[in-house]
Design a protein around this motif. Structure first.
Motif, PDB file in Angstrom:
ATOM      1  N   ARG A 163     -11.179   8.085  -0.919  1.00  0.00           N
ATOM      2  CA  ARG A 163     -10.707   9.150  -0.022  1.00  0.00           C
ATOM      3  C   ARG A 163     -11.190   8.895   1.400  1.00  0.00           C
ATOM      4  O   ARG A 163     -12.269   8.341   1.618  1.00  0.00           O
ATOM      5  CB  ARG A 163     -11.221  10.506  -0.505  1.00  0.00           C
ATOM      6  CG  ARG A 163     -10.660  10.943  -1.853  1.00  0.00           C
ATOM      7  CD  ARG A 163     -11.254  12.277  -2.256  1.00  0.00           C
ATOM      8  NE  ARG A 163     -10.985  13.307  -1.260  1.00  0.00           N
ATOM      9  CZ  ARG A 163     -11.495  14.539  -1.323  1.00  0.00           C
ATOM     10  NH1 ARG A 163     -12.308  14.876  -2.302  1.00  0.00           N
ATOM     11  NH2 ARG A 163     -11.204  15.424  -0.378  1.00  0.00           N
ATOM     12  N   GLU A 172      -0.359   7.075  -1.498  1.00  0.00           N
ATOM     13  CA  GLU A 172      -1.535   7.626  -2.166  1.00  0.00           C
ATOM     14  C   GLU A 172      -2.744   6.699  -2.077  1.00  0.00           C
ATOM     15  O   GLU A 172      -3.801   6.992  -2.642  1.00  0.00           O
ATOM     16  CB  GLU A 172      -1.208   7.910  -3.634  1.00  0.00           C
ATOM     17  CG  GLU A 172      -0.124   8.972  -3.815  1.00  0.00           C
ATOM     18  CD  GLU A 172       0.170   9.239  -5.275  1.00  0.00           C
ATOM     19  OE1 GLU A 172      -0.419   8.524  -6.128  1.00  0.00           O
ATOM     20  OE2 GLU A 172       0.964  10.148  -5.572  1.00  0.00           O
ATOM     21  N   GLY A 173      -2.585   5.556  -1.396  1.00  0.00           N
ATOM     22  CA  GLY A 173      -3.710   4.649  -1.211  1.00  0.00           C
ATOM     23  C   GLY A 173      -3.870   3.603  -2.284  1.00  0.00           C
ATOM     24  O   GLY A 173      -4.907   2.935  -2.342  1.00  0.00           O
ATOM     25  N   ALA A 174      -2.858   3.435  -3.127  1.00  0.00           N
ATOM     26  CA  ALA A 174      -2.926   2.400  -4.161  1.00  0.00           C
ATOM     27  C   ALA A 174      -2.521   1.060  -3.558  1.00  0.00           C
ATOM     28  O   ALA A 174      -1.442   0.926  -2.978  1.00  0.00           O
ATOM     29  CB  ALA A 174      -2.007   2.749  -5.332  1.00  0.00           C
ATOM     30  N   SER A 200      -1.681  -2.881  -4.129  1.00  0.00           N
ATOM     31  CA  SER A 200      -1.272  -3.888  -5.114  1.00  0.00           C
ATOM     32  C   SER A 200      -1.080  -5.216  -4.394  1.00  0.00           C
ATOM     33  O   SER A 200      -0.448  -5.277  -3.342  1.00  0.00           O
ATOM     34  CB  SER A 200       0.016  -3.473  -5.830  1.00  0.00           C
ATOM     35  OG  SER A 200       1.081  -3.325  -4.905  1.00  0.00           O
ATOM     36  N   VAL A 227       0.866  -1.182   0.000  1.00  0.00           N
ATOM     37  CA  VAL A 227       0.000   0.000   0.000  1.00  0.00           C
ATOM     38  C   VAL A 227       0.898   1.226   0.000  1.00  0.00           C
ATOM     39  O   VAL A 227       1.678   1.416   0.929  1.00  0.00           O
ATOM     40  CB  VAL A 227      -0.932   0.018   1.231  1.00  0.00           C
ATOM     41  CG1 VAL A 227      -1.857   1.226   1.154  1.00  0.00           C
ATOM     42  CG2 VAL A 227      -1.734  -1.272   1.336  1.00  0.00           C
ATOM     43  N   ASP A 228       0.796   2.068  -1.048  1.00  0.00           N
ATOM     44  CA  ASP A 228       1.639   3.262  -1.100  1.00  0.00           C
ATOM     45  C   ASP A 228       0.960   4.427  -0.391  1.00  0.00           C
ATOM     46  O   ASP A 228      -0.155   4.321   0.128  1.00  0.00           O
ATOM     47  CB  ASP A 228       2.012   3.614  -2.543  1.00  0.00           C
ATOM     48  CG  ASP A 228       0.793   4.003  -3.377  1.00  0.00           C
ATOM     49  OD1 ASP A 228      -0.277   4.282  -2.806  1.00  0.00           O
ATOM     50  OD2 ASP A 228       0.908   4.017  -4.614  1.00  0.00           O
ATOM     51  N   SER A 244     -14.374  -1.250   1.372  1.00  0.00           N
ATOM     52  CA  SER A 244     -12.940  -1.295   1.048  1.00  0.00           C
ATOM     53  C   SER A 244     -12.287  -2.535   1.632  1.00  0.00           C
ATOM     54  O   SER A 244     -11.479  -3.191   0.971  1.00  0.00           O
ATOM     55  CB  SER A 244     -12.240  -0.035   1.573  1.00  0.00           C
ATOM     56  OG  SER A 244     -12.788   1.128   0.992  1.00  0.00           O
ATOM     57  N   GLN A 283      -4.563  -4.646  -8.747  1.00  0.00           N
ATOM     58  CA  GLN A 283      -4.314  -3.312  -8.219  1.00  0.00           C
ATOM     59  C   GLN A 283      -5.634  -2.577  -8.052  1.00  0.00           C
ATOM     60  O   GLN A 283      -6.569  -2.764  -8.842  1.00  0.00           O
ATOM     61  CB  GLN A 283      -3.384  -2.511  -9.146  1.00  0.00           C
ATOM     62  CG  GLN A 283      -1.966  -3.049  -9.203  1.00  0.00           C
ATOM     63  CD  GLN A 283      -1.073  -2.182 -10.085  1.00  0.00           C
ATOM     64  OE1 GLN A 283      -1.551  -1.434 -10.925  1.00  0.00           O
ATOM     65  NE2 GLN A 283       0.231  -2.297  -9.883  1.00  0.00           N
ATOM     66  N   TRP A 284      -5.690  -1.735  -7.020  1.00  0.00           N
ATOM     67  CA  TRP A 284      -6.905  -0.954  -6.757  1.00  0.00           C
ATOM     68  C   TRP A 284      -6.536   0.213  -5.859  1.00  0.00           C
ATOM     69  O   TRP A 284      -5.637   0.109  -5.018  1.00  0.00           O
ATOM     70  CB  TRP A 284      -7.958  -1.832  -6.089  1.00  0.00           C
ATOM     71  CG  TRP A 284      -9.231  -1.127  -5.752  1.00  0.00           C
ATOM     72  CD1 TRP A 284     -10.124  -0.572  -6.626  1.00  0.00           C
ATOM     73  CD2 TRP A 284      -9.736  -0.870  -4.443  1.00  0.00           C
ATOM     74  NE1 TRP A 284     -11.162  -0.008  -5.939  1.00  0.00           N
ATOM     75  CE2 TRP A 284     -10.963  -0.184  -4.596  1.00  0.00           C
ATOM     76  CE3 TRP A 284      -9.309  -1.188  -3.153  1.00  0.00           C
ATOM     77  CZ2 TRP A 284     -11.739   0.226  -3.525  1.00  0.00           C
ATOM     78  CZ3 TRP A 284     -10.076  -0.790  -2.073  1.00  0.00           C
ATOM     79  CH2 TRP A 284     -11.276  -0.094  -2.264  1.00  0.00           C
ATOM     80  N   SER A 285      -7.236   1.338  -6.039  1.00  0.00           N
ATOM     81  CA  SER A 285      -6.972   2.539  -5.240  1.00  0.00           C
ATOM     82  C   SER A 285      -8.075   2.720  -4.198  1.00  0.00           C
ATOM     83  O   SER A 285      -9.273   2.659  -4.531  1.00  0.00           O
ATOM     84  CB  SER A 285      -6.897   3.779  -6.141  1.00  0.00           C
ATOM     85  OG  SER A 285      -5.785   3.688  -7.014  1.00  0.00           O
TER      86      SER A 285
END
Length: 210
Positions: A71, A53-55, A57, A50-51, A100, A66-68
């Motif tokens: 907010r 920015e919320g991506a 993988s 999880v990066d 989520s 992959q999914w974002s």
């Protein structure tokens, strides 16, 4: 007098049930999403990243997804677990919290085990066959029905009537199965058509000549 007593009993019972119901609602709302608060276990041979920015993988033996995150929803990986938390207490954010977590769980399960949907074809002369990247369906029309198999989906046919759809993306597997079923949904009189394996069709009695 008797009528007044019955009215009072009814009123007390109604108010008691009303407040109990609302008390339970607010208690659960304060507690938050039960699904969202559960951490997702990461199986062996599965990697989750999880990066900032919320991506999200996820990579495993079956593939990669992959999914974002939405907010105000954040996720972190620790001790072979993925924890999903929310940054606000609004109703919409609480709904996204549980959603989520479920989507992340489906991603982990997809790359480790995969998802499968099975279909059955019912009808005289109805059959299916896979040729390359195309599924050919004979469903009683004047022309054959062709379906282009998506890149990340595997379709196999057994006995010309049993279709198996496999993939790592649960949503895509379900959509492909629904699209195939949509070419000829099972009709209620003779049961002909394409159905999910184990699907119960509510049958109707046809008209008879008297």
């Amino acid at each position: 007098m008797l009528l007044l007593m019955k009215y009072r009993e009814f009123w007390v019972e109604w108010v008691w049930r009303f407040f109990l119901r609302h008390a339970a609602f607010y208690r659960d709302a304060k507690r938050g999403s039960k699904i969202g608060n559960k951490a997702v276990e990461i199986p062996d041979k599965v990697k989750v990243n999880v990066d900032q920015e919320g991506a999200v993988s996820v990579e495993g033996p079956k593939g990669k997804l992959q999914w974002s995150l939405p907010r105000q929803i954040r996720a972190s990986v620790q001790d072979n677990r993925v924890s999903v938390v929310r940054e606000a207490e609004s109703r919409s954010v609480k709904a996204l919290h549980g959603l989520s977590r479920s989507l992340v769980h489906n991603m982990v399960q997809g790359v480790s085990e995969g998802f499968t949907k099975q279909l059955e074809i019912e009808g005289v002369g109805f059959k299916a066959a896979v040729q390359g990247s195309t599924l050919n369906l004979s469903l009683g029309f004047s022309h054959p029905v062709t379906f282009s198999i998506p890149k990340d989906i595997k379709i196999t046919v057994a006995d010309n009537t049993k279709i198996t759809v496999q993939g790592v993306d649960k949503q895509l597997v379900g959509q492909v199965a629904a699209d195939i079923r949509g070419f000829y949904p099972p009709e209620p009189y003779k049961g002909k058509g394409v159905r999910y394996a184990g699907e119960q069709i509510r049958r109707k009695v046809g008209k008879t000549v008297q």
